[in-house]
Design a protein around this motif. Sequence first.
Motif: not given
Length: 399
Positions: A194-195, A248-253, A298-302, A306-307
């Motif tokens: 989903a991310r 909001r482009y905030e990391p999850e952890d 790259a899509s997995y790295l993106v 994001w996380k």
Amino acid sequence: MTDIKTVAQDILWIGASDRRIERFENIFPLTDGVSYNSYLVKDEKTVLFDTCDVAVSEQFWQNLTEALDDGKLDYLVVLHMEPDHCSQIASVVSRYPELTVVGNAKTFTMLNQFFPETAAVKRQEVKEGDVLSAGSHSFRFLMAPMVHWPEAMFAWDESTGTLFTADAFGTFGALEGGIFADEYDFEKKYLDEARRYYANIVGKYGMQVQAVLKKAAGLEIRTICPLHGPVWRKDVRWFIDKYDKWSRYEPEDDGIVVIYGSLYGHTASAAAYLSSALVEKGGPGRPVRLFDVSKTHASYLVGEIWKSGTVVLCSPTYNNGIYLPMHALIHDLKALGLKNRKFALVENGTWAPASGKLMREELSSLQGCQIIEETLTIKSALHAPDKDRVDAFAAAVLA
Ligand code: FEO
């Protein structure tokens, strides 16, 4: 064989999953397929919300015709005109020529471009706040421009608390029997995908996602019906909060994602040692995730970026520039408008290391991002005498 599920009173899921697809948009690898959700409302009027991708059209048609049970189709609401959802519009119009297509002005511009053969069909143009009544269900339209196409819109059914959200709240991954998120261990099975879907497909448009989330904030949402992936009927707020954070482009952890490129293994070895030092000094609160930029798409790295709060990029110098797959990743991050991350840079070069300076220049345009001052420079390979300066660099990454 038909596959029809009840989502809420009078609302049916009539979608299908494609498990054979290799790449979404012919770019993003899919290991577990993807679903294309379509919904049919059977009220005094019948209303179809979006069609599907051509790859699953046979299943879609079986579901639609059985769900209609020889009845007529009154409305086709088009929430999104991208071909993974609109491929069957002309066929639906051909089979039910008396129906009315509902969309906004931009929808109809695109409809004319994709399907000029539908020119004669009845059309109902809607704007923000307009309502379509099907009987006991009334659908209010919320425009969602650039989430992630300009014509995208949501539809809100107050009687059931159902929000149809087009691509928003979608995920990669086929459905495996259940259609509801609570029928799966969502965090384990779908959250990463989903991310990845959000970051790569919608990530550039965080401001527009925030705008539509604000519009939806006052609604008592009980069910979210996206065009991809599971439908939400429990813990709706939890997933909305994820979308809020991502947009909001905030990391999850506080995790650290270390991504390296390496021709012969020397930069890989340095990245591995650095990761080891980060784990040792950072402890369990700072999980480290290590990837080879040449091996992981790259899509997995993106998605990982994001996380994570901190990103370490380790690149050889190549043709006096940045190692090509690393350069492509940085280009992707800039195109997606990544914000609010801490970066650290490692460069390698046997005679003229330059990739650190060049990565710093490229990343400097990212808003809200900090690039730590120290660059770890490697001349060919790390050796035992380098341990102290690598440990000092790890401390700076963690600071
Ligand atoms: Fe799932 Fe933007 O199409």
